[in-house]
Design a protein around this motif. Sequence first.
Motif, PDB file in Angstrom:
ATOM      1  N   ARG A 104       4.903 -11.318 -23.534  1.00 46.41           N
ATOM      2  CA  ARG A 104       6.123 -10.801 -22.926  1.00 46.41           C
ATOM      3  C   ARG A 104       7.327 -11.174 -23.773  1.00 46.41           C
ATOM      4  O   ARG A 104       7.299 -12.141 -24.535  1.00 46.41           O
ATOM      5  N   LYS A 105       8.404 -10.400 -23.588  1.00 43.49           N
ATOM      6  CA  LYS A 105       9.690 -10.743 -24.182  1.00 43.49           C
ATOM      7  C   LYS A 105      10.491 -11.546 -23.166  1.00 43.49           C
ATOM      8  O   LYS A 105      10.199 -11.516 -21.974  1.00 43.49           O
ATOM      9  N   PRO A 106      11.535 -12.266 -23.604  1.00 43.30           N
ATOM     10  CA  PRO A 106      12.329 -13.049 -22.655  1.00 43.30           C
ATOM     11  C   PRO A 106      12.866 -12.158 -21.523  1.00 43.30           C
ATOM     12  O   PRO A 106      13.315 -11.039 -21.753  1.00 43.30           O
ATOM     13  N   GLY A 107      12.797 -12.675 -20.292  1.00 44.80           N
ATOM     14  CA  GLY A 107      13.308 -11.931 -19.153  1.00 44.80           C
ATOM     15  C   GLY A 107      12.327 -10.971 -18.533  1.00 44.80           C
ATOM     16  O   GLY A 107      12.641 -10.281 -17.572  1.00 44.80           O
ATOM     17  N   TRP A 108      11.096 -10.917 -19.078  1.00 40.68           N
ATOM     18  CA  TRP A 108      10.094 -10.008 -18.536  1.00 40.68           C
ATOM     19  C   TRP A 108       8.890 -10.801 -18.070  1.00 40.68           C
ATOM     20  O   TRP A 108       8.450 -11.729 -18.717  1.00 40.68           O
ATOM     21  N   THR A 109       8.384 -10.419 -16.932  1.00 44.93           N
ATOM     22  CA  THR A 109       7.198 -11.065 -16.397  1.00 44.93           C
ATOM     23  C   THR A 109       6.183 -10.002 -16.028  1.00 44.93           C
ATOM     24  O   THR A 109       6.371  -8.832 -16.336  1.00 44.93           O
ATOM     25  N   ILE A 110       5.094 -10.385 -15.360  1.00 42.11           N
ATOM     26  CA  ILE A 110       4.084  -9.408 -14.996  1.00 42.11           C
ATOM     27  C   ILE A 110       3.712  -9.538 -13.530  1.00 42.11           C
ATOM     28  O   ILE A 110       3.706 -10.624 -12.958  1.00 42.11           O
ATOM     29  N   LEU A 197      -0.563 -16.207 -20.633  1.00 40.64           N
ATOM     30  CA  LEU A 197       0.705 -15.526 -20.865  1.00 40.64           C
ATOM     31  C   LEU A 197       1.431 -16.215 -22.005  1.00 40.64           C
ATOM     32  O   LEU A 197       1.111 -17.333 -22.387  1.00 40.64           O
ATOM     33  N   GLY A 198       2.458 -15.561 -22.515  1.00 40.00           N
ATOM     34  CA  GLY A 198       3.317 -16.158 -23.517  1.00 40.00           C
ATOM     35  C   GLY A 198       4.548 -15.305 -23.709  1.00 40.00           C
ATOM     36  O   GLY A 198       4.506 -14.087 -23.519  1.00 40.00           O
ATOM     37  N   VAL A 199       5.659 -15.951 -24.049  1.00 42.14           N
ATOM     38  CA  VAL A 199       6.926 -15.249 -24.258  1.00 42.14           C
ATOM     39  C   VAL A 199       7.268 -15.321 -25.734  1.00 42.14           C
ATOM     40  O   VAL A 199       7.351 -16.402 -26.322  1.00 42.14           O
ATOM     41  N   LEU A 200       7.486 -14.145 -26.320  1.00 44.23           N
ATOM     42  CA  LEU A 200       7.757 -14.012 -27.762  1.00 44.23           C
ATOM     43  C   LEU A 200       9.240 -13.881 -28.035  1.00 44.23           C
ATOM     44  O   LEU A 200       9.924 -13.054 -27.415  1.00 44.23           O
ATOM     45  N   GLY A 201       9.736 -14.655 -28.984  1.00 45.61           N
ATOM     46  CA  GLY A 201      11.106 -14.498 -29.442  1.00 45.61           C
ATOM     47  C   GLY A 201      11.195 -13.471 -30.558  1.00 45.61           C
ATOM     48  O   GLY A 201      10.196 -12.923 -31.018  1.00 45.61           O
ATOM     49  N   GLU A 202      12.396 -13.219 -31.009  1.00 48.09           N
ATOM     50  CA  GLU A 202      12.616 -12.255 -32.081  1.00 48.09           C
ATOM     51  C   GLU A 202      12.068 -12.787 -33.402  1.00 48.09           C
ATOM     52  O   GLU A 202      12.061 -14.002 -33.645  1.00 48.09           O
ATOM     53  N   PRO A 203      11.597 -11.898 -34.284  1.00 44.18           N
ATOM     54  CA  PRO A 203      11.046 -12.340 -35.576  1.00 44.18           C
ATOM     55  C   PRO A 203      12.052 -13.123 -36.396  1.00 44.18           C
ATOM     56  O   PRO A 203      13.248 -12.794 -36.409  1.00 44.18           O
ATOM     57  N   SER A 295      16.016 -20.655 -30.958  1.00 46.01           N
ATOM     58  CA  SER A 295      15.574 -21.122 -29.655  1.00 46.01           C
ATOM     59  C   SER A 295      15.077 -19.966 -28.823  1.00 46.01           C
ATOM     60  O   SER A 295      15.330 -18.792 -29.134  1.00 46.01           O
ATOM     61  N   LEU A 296      14.378 -20.286 -27.754  1.00 45.92           N
ATOM     62  CA  LEU A 296      13.789 -19.284 -26.871  1.00 45.92           C
ATOM     63  C   LEU A 296      13.675 -19.905 -25.485  1.00 45.92           C
ATOM     64  O   LEU A 296      13.265 -21.063 -25.363  1.00 45.92           O
ATOM     65  N   SER A 297      14.052 -19.158 -24.447  1.00 47.37           N
ATOM     66  CA  SER A 297      14.043 -19.712 -23.090  1.00 47.37           C
ATOM     67  C   SER A 297      13.202 -18.853 -22.150  1.00 47.37           C
ATOM     68  O   SER A 297      13.071 -17.642 -22.338  1.00 47.37           O
ATOM     69  N   VAL A 298      12.644 -19.504 -21.137  1.00 47.42           N
ATOM     70  CA  VAL A 298      11.891 -18.845 -20.086  1.00 47.42           C
ATOM     71  C   VAL A 298      12.396 -19.362 -18.737  1.00 47.42           C
ATOM     72  O   VAL A 298      12.542 -20.577 -18.556  1.00 47.42           O
ATOM     73  N   ASP A 299      12.663 -18.456 -17.812  1.00 42.22           N
ATOM     74  CA  ASP A 299      13.065 -18.826 -16.453  1.00 42.22           C
ATOM     75  C   ASP A 299      11.885 -18.688 -15.513  1.00 42.22           C
ATOM     76  O   ASP A 299      11.050 -17.779 -15.647  1.00 42.22           O
ATOM     77  N   PHE A 300      11.830 -19.565 -14.514  1.00 44.31           N
ATOM     78  CA  PHE A 300      10.761 -19.539 -13.514  1.00 44.31           C
ATOM     79  C   PHE A 300      11.335 -19.393 -12.116  1.00 44.31           C
ATOM     80  O   PHE A 300      12.443 -19.838 -11.841  1.00 44.31           O
ATOM     81  N   ARG A 301      10.556 -18.769 -11.274  1.00 38.25           N
ATOM     82  CA  ARG A 301      10.975 -18.632  -9.868  1.00 38.25           C
ATOM     83  C   ARG A 301       9.954 -19.296  -8.943  1.00 38.25           C
ATOM     84  O   ARG A 301       8.846 -19.597  -9.343  1.00 38.25           O
TER      85      ARG A 301
END
Length: 301
Positions: A104-110, A197-203, A295-301
């Motif tokens: 996933r990209k930042p801000g996207w979940t499944i 799962l995993g969150v990918l940052g920009e190249p 840097s790269l961030s992930v938010d959780f709910r």
Amino acid sequence: MRKALLRATVLAALVGTMPAMAAEDCAAIAARAAAAWRATTTVSGLAGIDAVTAACVQKTLVQDLAPDLGPPVGYKVGLTGRAMQERLGVSHPVSGVLLAGMLRKPGWTIYPKTSPGAYLEGTNGPIPANYAARPLIEADLIAVIGDAGVNQAKTPAEVLAHLSALRPFIELADLALAPDEKPTAASITAINVGARLGVLGEPIAIEPGFAERLATMKVSLTNGTGKVLAEAPGAAILGHPLNAVIWLAQDLAARGEALQPGQLVSLGSFGPPVQPVPGGTVTARYDGLSAAPVSLSVDFR
């Protein structure tokens, strides 16, 4: 009669010392693992699995999950830290397979569609903290394979010459083994090295000096208040992060396979994993890699 009785006794003793896993074949174990993956529960009874069966289970599990998660897009390398290898009594990493729907990209979940087995769809928003049976967050890094010459690379500098980019990566893994069973390298292999799962940052464009900087950079995980949850130097992964690519290429070659252009390789965890907190944020920082902050961030709910 006496000989027959002795033989029966010996056979009974041998059966009693055989691992319980021997009574269950690869397909059955993989079916249990796939059902557990879909139900977000742990899978038990893998403590006695051997390496050959574990490899078969992983392959079958990946094939089973592909209709839900799409085709393979690369690999993840696990057990790249010396402390974890020593804890499990091995001297080498293990590898799993990354499927398209895991990334996933930042801000996207499944969220799964209502029909069983349907492809998982992306939705804007934070990731549920209970995304896995036993969720673990790891600061990682993705190497993007540029050309097939990487399969002959012998040094990190040679690997770097055959990469097209590096990408920040926060892996959201799942140690989906029963908590009361001690993990082994084989059982971890069987569950596809916990890939979930995993969150990918920009190249990140590769620059001169990256080979040295990758080893000396500091990678950290921080929470929303800036508190450091985990940190480690780049060299925490096999002495140099790109040694994970060298090991993987050699491991694949032994199986008659090879890395292909465009594939992604998750290099491993920089430092110990942490657990997600509902409503929390986790940020991976790579200090000393580039002139500009990474840097790269992930938010959780």
